[in-house]
Design a protein around this motif. Structure first.
Motif, PDB file in Angstrom:
ATOM      1  N   GLU A  94      13.905  -0.382   8.634  1.00 55.92           N
ATOM      2  CA  GLU A  94      12.503  -1.641   9.064  1.00 55.92           C
ATOM      3  C   GLU A  94      11.944  -0.669   7.910  1.00 55.92           C
ATOM      4  OE1 GLU A  94      11.201  -0.903  12.979  1.00 55.92           O
ATOM      5  OE2 GLU A  94      12.901   0.136  13.888  1.00 55.92           O
ATOM      6  N   HIS A  95      10.317  -1.820   7.557  1.00 57.94           N
ATOM      7  CA  HIS A  95       9.939  -1.700   6.749  1.00 57.94           C
ATOM      8  C   HIS A  95       7.861  -1.691   7.252  1.00 57.94           C
ATOM      9  CE1 HIS A  95       7.453  -2.756   2.710  1.00 57.94           C
ATOM     10  NE2 HIS A  95       7.882  -0.983   2.598  1.00 57.94           N
ATOM     11  N   HIS A  96       7.672  -0.829   6.238  1.00 57.27           N
ATOM     12  CA  HIS A  96       6.142  -0.532   6.656  1.00 57.27           C
ATOM     13  C   HIS A  96       5.171  -0.252   5.163  1.00 57.27           C
ATOM     14  CE1 HIS A  96       2.202  -0.901   8.967  1.00 57.27           C
ATOM     15  NE2 HIS A  96       1.744   0.356   8.384  1.00 57.27           N
ATOM     16  N   TRP A  97       3.994  -1.829   5.023  1.00 49.97           N
ATOM     17  CA  TRP A  97       3.317  -0.963   4.341  1.00 49.97           C
ATOM     18  C   TRP A  97       2.084  -0.440   4.263  1.00 49.97           C
ATOM     19  CZ3 TRP A  97       4.801  -2.686  -0.899  1.00 49.97           C
ATOM     20  CH2 TRP A  97       5.809  -3.736  -1.063  1.00 49.97           C
ATOM     21  N   LEU A  98       1.669   0.155   3.483  1.00 51.78           N
ATOM     22  CA  LEU A  98       0.443   1.073   4.197  1.00 51.78           C
ATOM     23  C   LEU A  98      -0.874   0.840   3.759  1.00 51.78           C
ATOM     24  CD1 LEU A  98       0.055   3.296   5.674  1.00 51.78           C
ATOM     25  CD2 LEU A  98      -0.005   4.635   4.066  1.00 51.78           C
ATOM     26  N   GLY A  99      -0.437  -0.071   2.453  1.00 53.68           N
ATOM     27  CA  GLY A  99      -1.539  -0.984   1.860  1.00 53.68           C
ATOM     28  C   GLY A  99      -2.467  -0.586   0.372  1.00 53.68           C
ATOM     29  N   PHE A 100      -1.914   0.300  -0.059  1.00 55.55           N
ATOM     30  CA  PHE A 100      -2.659   0.579  -0.156  1.00 55.55           C
ATOM     31  C   PHE A 100      -2.051   0.304  -2.897  1.00 55.55           C
ATOM     32  CE2 PHE A 100      -3.586   3.442   2.047  1.00 55.55           C
ATOM     33  CZ  PHE A 100      -4.850   4.086   2.056  1.00 55.55           C
ATOM     34  N   VAL A 101      -3.068   0.119  -3.905  1.00 53.94           N
ATOM     35  CA  VAL A 101      -2.727  -0.429  -4.763  1.00 53.94           C
ATOM     36  C   VAL A 101      -2.466   1.173  -5.630  1.00 53.94           C
ATOM     37  CG1 VAL A 101      -3.979  -1.172  -7.177  1.00 53.94           C
ATOM     38  CG2 VAL A 101      -4.800  -1.814  -4.798  1.00 53.94           C
ATOM     39  N   ASP A 102      -1.621   0.008  -5.809  1.00 52.41           N
ATOM     40  CA  ASP A 102      -0.447   0.943  -7.710  1.00 52.41           C
ATOM     41  C   ASP A 102      -1.299   1.803  -7.875  1.00 52.41           C
ATOM     42  OD1 ASP A 102       1.370   2.385  -9.100  1.00 52.41           O
ATOM     43  OD2 ASP A 102       2.278   0.291  -9.586  1.00 52.41           O
ATOM     44  N   SER A 103      -1.585   2.483  -8.519  1.00 56.95           N
ATOM     45  CA  SER A 103      -2.480   3.944  -9.476  1.00 56.95           C
ATOM     46  C   SER A 103      -1.701   3.340 -10.865  1.00 56.95           C
ATOM     47  CB  SER A 103      -2.402   5.271  -9.952  1.00 56.95           C
ATOM     48  OG  SER A 103      -2.729   5.840  -7.919  1.00 56.95           O
ATOM     49  N   GLY A 104      -0.410   3.108 -10.794  1.00 59.11           N
ATOM     50  CA  GLY A 104      -0.193   3.449 -12.433  1.00 59.11           C
ATOM     51  C   GLY A 104       0.119   4.617 -13.410  1.00 59.11           C
ATOM     52  N   LEU A 105       1.073   4.282 -14.566  1.00 61.77           N
ATOM     53  CA  LEU A 105       1.150   5.795 -14.736  1.00 61.77           C
ATOM     54  C   LEU A 105       0.536   6.077 -16.333  1.00 61.77           C
ATOM     55  CD1 LEU A 105       3.579   8.459 -14.811  1.00 61.77           C
ATOM     56  CD2 LEU A 105       4.935   7.270 -16.212  1.00 61.77           C
ATOM     57  N   PRO A 106      -0.493   6.744 -15.773  1.00 58.85           N
ATOM     58  CA  PRO A 106      -1.737   6.690 -17.090  1.00 58.85           C
ATOM     59  C   PRO A 106      -0.834   7.437 -18.833  1.00 58.85           C
ATOM     60  CG  PRO A 106      -2.028   8.754 -15.562  1.00 58.85           C
ATOM     61  CD  PRO A 106      -1.054   7.256 -14.842  1.00 58.85           C
ATOM     62  N   GLU A 107      -1.246   7.379 -19.685  1.00 57.74           N
ATOM     63  CA  GLU A 107      -0.165   7.829 -20.929  1.00 57.74           C
ATOM     64  C   GLU A 107      -2.043   7.737 -21.439  1.00 57.74           C
ATOM     65  OE1 GLU A 107       2.482   4.754 -21.833  1.00 57.74           O
ATOM     66  OE2 GLU A 107       3.887   5.486 -20.773  1.00 57.74           O
ATOM     67  N   GLY A 108      -1.288   9.043 -22.568  1.00 56.61           N
ATOM     68  CA  GLY A 108      -2.112   9.591 -23.927  1.00 56.61           C
ATOM     69  C   GLY A 108      -2.714  10.807 -24.099  1.00 56.61           C
ATOM     70  N   ASP A 109      -3.486  11.478 -24.461  1.00 54.98           N
ATOM     71  CA  ASP A 109      -4.316  12.629 -24.817  1.00 54.98           C
ATOM     72  C   ASP A 109      -5.237  12.189 -25.417  1.00 54.98           C
ATOM     73  OD1 ASP A 109      -3.912  15.378 -25.073  1.00 54.98           O
ATOM     74  OD2 ASP A 109      -2.953  15.560 -26.444  1.00 54.98           O
ATOM     75  N   PRO A 110      -5.946  13.078 -24.424  1.00 56.06           N
ATOM     76  CA  PRO A 110      -6.475  12.671 -22.653  1.00 56.06           C
ATOM     77  C   PRO A 110      -5.845  11.315 -22.511  1.00 56.06           C
ATOM     78  CG  PRO A 110      -8.334  13.055 -23.863  1.00 56.06           C
ATOM     79  CD  PRO A 110      -7.909  12.394 -25.228  1.00 56.06           C
ATOM     80  N   LEU A 111      -5.554  12.565 -21.367  1.00 59.52           N
ATOM     81  CA  LEU A 111      -4.651  10.814 -20.066  1.00 59.52           C
ATOM     82  C   LEU A 111      -6.397   9.914 -19.585  1.00 59.52           C
ATOM     83  CD1 LEU A 111      -1.873  12.620 -17.804  1.00 59.52           C
ATOM     84  CD2 LEU A 111      -1.871  11.313 -19.756  1.00 59.52           C
ATOM     85  N   PRO A 112      -5.924   8.685 -19.826  1.00 61.28           N
ATOM     86  CA  PRO A 112      -7.435   7.841 -19.055  1.00 61.28           C
ATOM     87  C   PRO A 112      -7.647   8.563 -17.704  1.00 61.28           C
ATOM     88  CG  PRO A 112      -5.550   6.523 -19.593  1.00 61.28           C
ATOM     89  CD  PRO A 112      -4.945   7.954 -19.802  1.00 61.28           C
TER      90      PRO A 112
END
Length: 288
Positions: free
Chosen positions: A79-97
């Motif tokens: 079975e499956h359930h979406w909790l409903g939040f938006v992906d944060s993405g994987l930040p890249e860079g130095d410093p991180l954004p």
């Protein structure tokens, strides 16, 4: 107890198929009700399969990933359930954004905890699985998934916390997934060499972070699930935007994997029932 229930909490669609998937398929096949809870929609995930890197997919990635998740859940028998939040993405860079406004990694943590508590109290799992404090790897959503899961495990049993989220339910056991182990990768790499072939894991092993080796010592529970490896791989392929079918993950023959490393590994992080370690069953100590 008439019915055992297992809840696997993951950060993004496809995580459920790359972390503990053969275990969930095994329990589902044996009559355990299994629910995968996916905390975000994976909207900011890169398209990692060249065949899917096309405009029609880019324009509707959220919808595509929902369809992929539905196919994977069907393959695994869960079975499956979406909790409903938006992906944060994987930040890249130095410093991180900074993380994007409104994403899972920046919303007040009480929001996902309260939603997950409600799902726990409705489904009433006896066992939960999630990630360790490093998130399996340090993606912000994976780390937040750990934090939310542990807090919800505790809060779901407490009638004082989130009283509007249903009647309290005590989950008996909480586990962390530990699937990324150097010893397993080295065994497969060595098997390629024995067969006169160049294995796909040389660069990973060369650049292996020694800190990861500490997790091998934390494994408490090994689940025999070799016969479900093909099902796991089919579920992974269902996430066509995320998985290149010609990628390294699929290079080692299933027969080698079944012979050399027929288990998936977990760490017992919390238990409200007596246990005897090591274990070979996530439901050890729970009245059947």
């Amino acid at each position: 107890m008439s019915e055992l229930r297992l809840m696997a909490v993951h950060a993004h669609p496809d995580d459920e198929s790359s972390k503990g998937a053969a275990t969930t398929a095994r329990y589902a096949a044996k009559g355990v009700r299994v629910m995968v809870v996916t905390l975000t929609g994976g909207e900011r995930g890169d398209i990692l399969n060249p065949a899917m890197d096309i405009p029609e997919v880019h324009g509707r990635i959220a919808e595509v990933r929902r369809d992929e998740m539905a196919k994977a859940a069907e393959i695994l028998g869960v079975e499956h359930h979406w909790l409903g939040f938006v992906d944060s993405g994987l930040p890249e860079g130095d410093p991180l954004p900074p993380l994007p406004d409104g994403c899972f990694g920046v919303v007040p943590i009480e929001e996902p905890i309260s939603r997950l508590v409600r799902v726990i109290r409705e489904f009433r799992p006896h066992v939960m699985t999630t990630y360790d404090e490093n998130g399996g790897y340090p993606h912000p959503d994976h780390i937040r998934c750990h934090q939310v899961s542990v807090a919800a495990y505790e809060a779901a049993a407490d009638h004082v916390q989130f009283p509007d989220a249903g009647d309290p339910w005590s989950v008996s056991k909480l586990y962390y997934n530990h699937g990324f182990l150097r010893e397993r990768m080295q065994l497969l790499q060595d098997e390629f060499a024995k067969n006169g072939q160049e294995g796909p894991f040389a660069k990973w092993l060369e650049h292996w972070d020694p800190e990861h080796d500490a997790f091998a010592g934390r494994v408490t529970t090994r689940i025999e699930c070799a016969e479900y490896f093909s099902q796991r791989d089919d579920a992974l392929r269902a996430h066509a935007t995320q998985i290149d079918p010609n990628g390294h993950f699929f290079h080692a023959p299933i027969e080698w994997q079944q012979r050399l490393w027929p288990t998936e590994e977990f760490e017992l992080a919390r238990s409200r029932v007596p246990v005897s370690l090591p274990e070979d069953d996530l439901f050890s100590g729970i009245e059947k």
